[in-house]
Design a protein around this motif. Structure first.
Motif, PDB file in Angstrom:
ATOM      1  N   GLN A 184     -65.723  23.334-112.129  1.00 51.40           N
ATOM      2  CA  GLN A 184     -66.087  22.206-111.265  1.00 51.40           C
ATOM      3  C   GLN A 184     -65.789  22.587-109.811  1.00 51.40           C
ATOM      4  N   THR A 185     -66.558  23.539-109.300  1.00 40.54           N
ATOM      5  CA  THR A 185     -66.281  24.189-108.023  1.00 40.54           C
ATOM      6  C   THR A 185     -66.197  23.209-106.861  1.00 40.54           C
ATOM      7  N   GLU A 186     -67.158  22.301-106.770  1.00 37.37           N
ATOM      8  CA  GLU A 186     -67.149  21.353-105.643  1.00 37.37           C
ATOM      9  C   GLU A 186     -65.924  20.451-105.699  1.00 37.37           C
ATOM     10  N   PHE A 187     -65.511  20.081-106.902  1.00 41.60           N
ATOM     11  CA  PHE A 187     -64.321  19.249-107.053  1.00 41.60           C
ATOM     12  C   PHE A 187     -63.076  20.003-106.586  1.00 41.60           C
ATOM     13  N   TYR A 188     -62.954  21.266-106.948  1.00 41.84           N
ATOM     14  CA  TYR A 188     -61.815  22.059-106.483  1.00 41.84           C
ATOM     15  C   TYR A 188     -61.818  22.137-104.955  1.00 41.84           C
ATOM     16  N   GLN A 189     -63.005  22.337-104.383  1.00 44.07           N
ATOM     17  CA  GLN A 189     -63.120  22.452-102.928  1.00 44.07           C
ATOM     18  C   GLN A 189     -62.636  21.179-102.241  1.00 44.07           C
ATOM     19  N   ALA A 190     -63.072  20.031-102.763  1.00 43.09           N
ATOM     20  CA  ALA A 190     -62.669  18.753-102.170  1.00 43.09           C
ATOM     21  C   ALA A 190     -61.176  18.524-102.327  1.00 43.09           C
ATOM     22  N   ALA A 191     -60.640  18.824-103.515  1.00 50.51           N
ATOM     23  CA  ALA A 191     -59.211  18.614-103.752  1.00 50.51           C
ATOM     24  C   ALA A 191     -58.371  19.532-102.876  1.00 50.51           C
ATOM     25  N   GLU A 192     -58.777  20.796-102.774  1.00 52.08           N
ATOM     26  CA  GLU A 192     -58.010  21.746-101.964  1.00 52.08           C
ATOM     27  C   GLU A 192     -58.006  21.347-100.493  1.00 52.08           C
ATOM     28  N   GLU A 193     -59.158  20.893-100.008  1.00 50.05           N
ATOM     29  CA  GLU A 193     -59.247  20.475 -98.593  1.00 50.05           C
ATOM     30  C   GLU A 193     -58.280  19.329 -98.298  1.00 50.05           C
ATOM     31  N   VAL A 194     -58.217  18.349 -99.195  1.00 52.15           N
ATOM     32  CA  VAL A 194     -57.319  17.211 -98.992  1.00 52.15           C
ATOM     33  C   VAL A 194     -55.863  17.642 -99.132  1.00 52.15           C
ATOM     34  N   LEU A 195     -55.551  18.332-100.220  1.00 49.79           N
ATOM     35  CA  LEU A 195     -54.152  18.665-100.491  1.00 49.79           C
ATOM     36  C   LEU A 195     -53.585  19.623 -99.455  1.00 49.79           C
ATOM     37  N   ASP A 196     -54.389  20.572 -98.994  1.00 47.73           N
ATOM     38  CA  ASP A 196     -53.905  21.481 -97.949  1.00 47.73           C
ATOM     39  C   ASP A 196     -53.576  20.728 -96.665  1.00 47.73           C
ATOM     40  N   SER A 197     -54.428  19.753 -96.310  1.00 50.14           N
ATOM     41  CA  SER A 197     -54.226  19.075 -95.027  1.00 50.14           C
ATOM     42  C   SER A 197     -53.105  18.049 -95.059  1.00 50.14           C
ATOM     43  N   ILE A 198     -52.670  17.608 -96.251  1.00 45.35           N
ATOM     44  CA  ILE A 198     -51.572  16.628 -96.289  1.00 45.35           C
ATOM     45  C   ILE A 198     -50.209  17.293 -96.485  1.00 45.35           C
ATOM     46  N   ARG A 199     -50.167  18.634 -96.446  1.00 41.55           N
ATOM     47  CA  ARG A 199     -48.888  19.327 -96.598  1.00 41.55           C
ATOM     48  C   ARG A 199     -47.824  18.828 -95.614  1.00 41.55           C
ATOM     49  N   PRO A 200     -48.172  18.612 -94.328  1.00 44.00           N
ATOM     50  CA  PRO A 200     -47.131  18.122 -93.404  1.00 44.00           C
ATOM     51  C   PRO A 200     -46.516  16.790 -93.853  1.00 44.00           C
ATOM     52  N   LEU A 201     -47.341  15.909 -94.431  1.00 45.70           N
ATOM     53  CA  LEU A 201     -46.820  14.632 -94.921  1.00 45.70           C
ATOM     54  C   LEU A 201     -45.914  14.855 -96.133  1.00 45.70           C
ATOM     55  N   LEU A 202     -46.313  15.733 -97.043  1.00 45.04           N
ATOM     56  CA  LEU A 202     -45.504  15.994 -98.235  1.00 45.04           C
ATOM     57  C   LEU A 202     -44.174  16.627 -97.861  1.00 45.04           C
ATOM     58  N   ASP A 203     -44.172  17.439 -96.803  1.00 44.55           N
ATOM     59  CA  ASP A 203     -42.912  18.021 -96.321  1.00 44.55           C
ATOM     60  C   ASP A 203     -42.014  16.952 -95.692  1.00 44.55           C
ATOM     61  N   LYS A 204     -42.652  16.010 -94.993  1.00 43.66           N
ATOM     62  CA  LYS A 204     -41.896  14.981 -94.268  1.00 43.66           C
ATOM     63  C   LYS A 204     -41.378  13.888 -95.188  1.00 43.66           C
ATOM     64  N   ASP A 205     -42.199  13.433 -96.133  1.00 44.66           N
ATOM     65  CA  ASP A 205     -41.847  12.312 -97.010  1.00 44.66           C
ATOM     66  C   ASP A 205     -41.817  12.793 -98.464  1.00 44.66           C
ATOM     67  N   THR A 206     -40.659  13.220 -98.920  1.00 45.45           N
ATOM     68  CA  THR A 206     -40.548  13.832-100.252  1.00 45.45           C
ATOM     69  C   THR A 206     -40.776  12.836-101.394  1.00 45.45           C
ATOM     70  N   HIS A 207     -40.729  11.521-101.106  1.00 45.86           N
ATOM     71  CA  HIS A 207     -40.874  10.568-102.206  1.00 45.86           C
ATOM     72  C   HIS A 207     -42.279  10.602-102.816  1.00 45.86           C
ATOM     73  N   TYR A 208     -43.296  11.089-102.051  1.00 45.48           N
ATOM     74  CA  TYR A 208     -44.630  11.217-102.639  1.00 45.48           C
ATOM     75  C   TYR A 208     -44.620  12.270-103.748  1.00 45.48           C
ATOM     76  N   ARG A 209     -43.853  13.333-103.521  1.00 44.05           N
ATOM     77  CA  ARG A 209     -43.723  14.355-104.555  1.00 44.05           C
ATOM     78  C   ARG A 209     -42.921  13.831-105.736  1.00 44.05           C
ATOM     79  N   GLU A 210     -41.860  13.117-105.455  1.00 46.52           N
ATOM     80  CA  GLU A 210     -41.011  12.582-106.528  1.00 46.52           C
ATOM     81  C   GLU A 210     -41.785  11.598-107.404  1.00 46.52           C
ATOM     82  N   GLN A 211     -42.746  10.907-106.815  1.00 46.92           N
ATOM     83  CA  GLN A 211     -43.549   9.937-107.566  1.00 46.92           C
ATOM     84  C   GLN A 211     -44.777  10.568-108.231  1.00 46.92           C
TER      85      GLN A 211
END
Length: 450
Positions: free
Chosen positions: A18-45
């Motif tokens: 599902q290549t297009e799906f991977y592309q969309a997911a990677e684009e979002v997840l890569d760009s929210i890394r700063p938020l995941l680093d800042k607010d660890t509760h998103y990872r915990e949840q």
């Protein structure tokens, strides 16, 4: 970040090919890394693990008769991705390229796009590999009725409200709505994009194109510039492209290109909007017929396109509006656009630029409006149609258009302010993704493990 990498790796194992799906997911997840680093509760949840898996995936067989009495079989899909903010909302696409991966990519993007509007709508998407092009009205009607016979079990005005997309316009919405009403006995706002005399909204047809232009104008005004007197390239020739061109003219710009699946028109004096509407909305013909009226315009058939891109992007301009389909603007196209001095790219289609092309735009620091922010005007106006249906009223074109303009301004401001919060003020990809993600994630946490 191993956390993001591991999530994407598991996604590819659980959802193969599902290549297009991977592309969309990677684009979002890569760009929210700063938020995941800042607010660890998103990872915990476990938010990103939960977000990349749809709440429900529906696949079904669609059987119908063509005009020769032959039995035809197509696949139907509805992916109900996330309902944390409201009923699932997203279009139905009828096109031969549709498969599970395409629908999942579109549904995933829809989660964040809908969140950015500030309206109470979740994310979903659907469609079929049926292609209405070249089919008679009766064939389209029989297919739509068969499609809705299965889909009606899974949708409702407060559950899931589909709309149109590529291959699904007023004709297809009408046939599906009639079948839904026949099967359920309910006259309710279960589909948007309806006819104006049976529950539709003024300005809905224009909304995605108008919204993209409003978003571009907001980006440029933020840099003390505007679209006035700008030469613009537009791809596509459907609703999005047509009404992007219309609004560009309204704001004093000059759109000089459009395209369809067979070729590209370049008209230096400006695209003849009335003729384009006749060709595509009335006659449903190829753009090559444009030359019958304007023989001095240039037509480039697909067979003459460059092997590493698309002809529509190879003309000198100030701004570009990719408004056709996913991955239509390649990294080579992006280099050509930047070399020509294009200072604004605003996406009317879903994920129309490849990942490498987006990297170039961000690196160049130009105005770049990602699709999930810039083309949200369509779904926003669909929600306005839902509101009108719920109150049994119809607003004026001006009222809907003014609300749309305010919504697009709000999306830009939320995206821009979030980008500045994370010290990347010109990166609206990061800003839009984090703003949309944070709103959905906070709602998911508040609602518990559902």
């Amino acid at each position: 970040m191993p956390y993001v990498h591991d999530t994407l790796f598991r996604l590819q194992k659980s959802s193969p090919a599902q290549t297009e799906f991977y592309q969309a997911a990677e684009e979002v997840l890569d760009s929210i890394r700063p938020l995941l680093d800042k607010d660890t509760h998103y990872r915990e949840q476990g938010i990103i693990e939960r977000l990349v898996e749809p709440e429900r995936q529906i696949m079904f067989r669609v059987v119908w008769h063509d005009d020769q009495g032959r039995i035809q079989v197509n696949k139907g899909y509805r992916v109900q991705f996330n309902s944390a903010l409201g009923p699932y909302k997203g279009g139905l696409r009828f096109h031969h390229s549709v498969n599970a991966g395409i629908i999942k990519f579109l549904g995933f993007e829809q989660i964040f796009k809908n969140a950015l509007t500030g309206l109470s709508i979740g994310g979903g998407k659907g469609g079929s590999d049926f292609n209405p092009k070249g089919r008679s009205d009766m064939e389209v009607m029989r297919f739509c009725q068969a499609f809705m016979t299965e889909l009606h079990r899974h949708i409702g005005a407060t559950i899931d409200v589909p709309a149109g997309d590529i291959g699904v316009g007023a004709r297809e919405i009408g046939y599906m709505y009639g079948q839904y009403k026949r099967l359920t006995g309910s006259y309710e706002g279960v589909l948007t994009g309806k006819g104006l005399n049976w529950g539709g909204s003024l300005a809905r047809k224009e909304a995605t194109g108008y919204g993209a232009v409003y978003f571009a104008e907001n980006m440029l005004q933020d840099r003390n510039d505007s679209l006035k007197n700008k030469i613009c390239l537009v791809s596509g020739a459907g609703n999005v492209a047509i009404y992007t061109i219309e609004k560009l003219y309204d704001l004093g710009a000059l759109p000089v290109t459009c395209s369809d699946s067979q070729g590209t028109i370049y008209h230096e004096q400006g695209i003849d909007l009335n003729l384009l509407k006749v060709l595509k909305e009335v006659r449903r013909s190829s753009l090559e017929a444009y030359l019958d009226t304007h023989p001095t315009a240039k037509y480039i058939p697909v067979s003459d396109y460059p092997t590493d891109g698309h002809a529509v992007w190879r003309f000198k301009a100030h701004a570009a509006f990719p408004s056709a389909t996913q991955n239509e603007l390649t990294v080579t196209d992006a280099k050509v656009l930047l070399e020509q001095g294009v200072s604004c790219i605003c996406e009317g289609a879903n994920m129309p630029s490849t990942a490498d092309a987006v990297d170039l735009f961000l690196g160049a620091g130009i105005c770049y409006g990602p699709g999930k922010a810039a083309n949200a005007g369509g779904v926003a106006t669909s929600q306005l149609e839902m509101a009108q249906n719920a109150s049994m009223t119809q607003w004026t074109f001006e009222e809907v258009d003014n609300r749309l303009k305010a919504i697009m301004c709000g999306i830009f401001q939320r995206s821009s302010e979030t980008a500045k919060e994370f010290d990347q003020p010109s990166n609206l990809v990061l800003g839009a993704n984090i703003a949309g993600f944070r709103k959905v994630a906070d709602a998911m946490i508040a609602q518990g493990l559902v």
